[in-house]
Design an enzyme around this catalytic site. Sequence first.
Site, short mmCIF file in Angstrom:
data_model
loop_
_atom_site.label_atom_id
_atom_site.label_comp_id
_atom_site.label_asym_id
_atom_site.label_seq_id
_atom_site.Cartn_x
_atom_site.Cartn_y
_atom_site.Cartn_z
N GLY A 1 0.87 -1.37 0.05
CA GLY A 1 -0.05 0.08 -0.16
C GLY A 1 0.83 1.09 0.02
O GLY A 1 0.63 2.36 -0.86
N CYS B 1 -15.49 10.69 18.35
CA CYS B 1 -16.73 9.82 18.38
C CYS B 1 -17.21 9.32 19.85
O CYS B 1 -17.72 9.98 20.37
CB CYS B 1 -16.33 8.74 17.29
SG CYS B 1 -17.55 7.72 16.93
N LYS C 1 14.64 0.37 0.52
CA LYS C 1 15.54 -0.18 1.69
C LYS C 1 14.69 0.44 2.94
O LYS C 1 14.00 1.54 2.76
CB LYS C 1 16.79 0.45 1.73
CG LYS C 1 17.83 0.24 2.84
CD LYS C 1 19.11 0.80 2.80
CE LYS C 1 20.00 0.77 3.99
NZ LYS C 1 21.27 1.38 3.83
N HIS D 1 -14.97 12.17 12.89
CA HIS D 1 -13.71 11.35 12.71
C HIS D 1 -12.79 12.45 11.87
O HIS D 1 -12.42 12.13 10.73
CB HIS D 1 -13.57 10.13 12.10
CG HIS D 1 -14.14 8.97 12.90
ND1 HIS D 1 -13.48 8.09 13.61
CD2 HIS D 1 -15.29 8.54 13.40
CE1 HIS D 1 -14.16 7.35 14.63
NE2 HIS D 1 -15.58 7.68 14.04
N GLU E 1 -26.44 2.71 24.77
CA GLU E 1 -25.77 1.38 24.09
C GLU E 1 -25.00 0.50 25.15
O GLU E 1 -24.94 -0.46 24.99
CB GLU E 1 -24.57 1.93 23.49
CG GLU E 1 -23.49 0.91 22.52
CD GLU E 1 -22.28 1.60 21.99
OE1 GLU E 1 -21.52 0.81 21.39
OE2 GLU E 1 -21.96 2.91 22.09
N GLU F 1 -9.53 12.44 11.83
CA GLU F 1 -8.34 11.81 11.49
C GLU F 1 -8.30 11.34 9.98
O GLU F 1 -7.22 11.22 9.36
CB GLU F 1 -8.11 10.76 12.41
CG GLU F 1 -8.93 9.42 12.26
CD GLU F 1 -10.09 9.63 13.17
OE1 GLU F 1 -10.62 8.50 13.52
OE2 GLU F 1 -10.55 10.63 13.57
#
Length: 545
Positions: free
Chosen positions: A18, A380, A239, A516, A404, A518
Amino acid sequence: MTHFIFVTGGVVSSLGKGISAASVAALLEARGLKVTMVKMDPYINVDPGTMSPFQHGEVFVTEDGAETDLDLGYYERFLRRAKMTKLNNFTSGRVYQDVLNKERRGDYLGGTVQVIPHITDNIKERVLRAGEGYDVAIVEIGGTVGDIESLPFMESVRQLMVELGHKRTMLMHLTLLPYIKSAAELKTKPTQHSVKELLSIGIQPDILICRTEYDVDADTKRKIALFTNVEARAVVVCKDAKTIYQIPRGFYEQNVDDLICERFGFTDLPEADLTDWDNVVEALLNPEYTVRVAMVGKYVELPDAYKSVNEALLHAGIKNRVKVQIDYVNAEELESQDVSILKTADAILVPGGFGERGTEGKMKAIQYARENSIPFLGICLGMQLAVIEYARHVAGMPEASSTEFNRSTKYPLIGLITEWLDERGELQQRSLESDLGGTMRLGAQKSELVEGTKTREVYGKAEITERHRHRYEMNNRFIEAIEQAGMKISGYSSAQHLVETVEIPEHPWFIAVQFHPEFTSSPRDGHPLFASFIDAAKTQHQKSK
């Protein structure tokens, strides 16, 4: 006309396909090309949305609400001009589900449904659709060459390379050059066998990316080229680096972009300008000092579970010229521990999560940050727990909770969202009986920030767009009581007036958000919320010296 670069891996997993693919994409984008990326995952899950973070790491959420592989986070962080969508990640499960649905509808007119051509055709259609409108699409195949799960994907790649032709396709293969200490040499045999496995499928690699801890001399590169049918100049050494953001420069110095442009006939392109990447690396490797952030979560044994948060903190460190050291704190263990473990922290962060396990430990950390004026960022579930902690200890609601965790709580500060508008403006409805997979409030949503709040000051604008992934939300019935106690609701969703951000005005830096942030941070641009958070950590660090 889209050109395709397929990326495979051999010898072992976790070689960095990736990151390598994203680095090539960044290099081509720096030359003025329009680039997108695709990840094909061989597992049978329809998407990673319901997979344990311990199994799969983070679930990355795209703007259009797709729950995807964490590699798509790398893709977005390395690319500036392309955003990932539902088209950019699919799994074997998604493909088989689609084909079986078509079979049930009778789309195949009673024919025998087989891997070839039905599964492979579906895969090829998805790849071609994702690449539409781009100069180059880089397509990563998950897993390792030889895995039984990835065979339909490999066959699809083989067919595409034949159908599209030599001038529109390339294959980049990542492999490992292990160093045997007793012999004091790098071994090329695993690479030879990996390429042999590819050749047995009918695929010839065009570029070899050789992962290694050591320098590779010209003779070794020539040997690899000889036994793999690859040009010596197309044997690229990758490397181990001090930071992944050095990889684009490393590929540039080995002319990877020139190899690709020559193959695809891209002429008269400008040279790649990597100044931004050089600046990122310089800031990363030469920080003024270190600040420590305590991240309190329940998946801390696997940092990849919080990959985008980790990267966003790193990016904020770049913006502030400091090194951000993340101290992972197990929330469940903190429930029975003294908070002294948090005393070395310059800031505290509680990231997203699901379920009741570890929530008391997280609230213990939130209370410590609030009472000791330590910069705090909640994300969150971190925001929901910040509200519950404040309700319990400041607003006079000692039994405050979330439905929850406790459906019969006297003070349901947090409850299930039953209705909201999705990113297309369409009404979504949910109940406790809804399936877990793909049923959350997902993707980019607009929020209005309240004038005069710190959150509005941090963002520098009234309306923001951030990505969401949650089922539960603050109960608007308790807004008045919470605000009267001193916590400020600083942002609401533009459509339904759902609470999006909260803060404590009397605290030096205490902000918690339902979304979120991020997911939209990048090494070159950072994110205003994380940058401000680390700036506050710097101030706290200086005070504590």
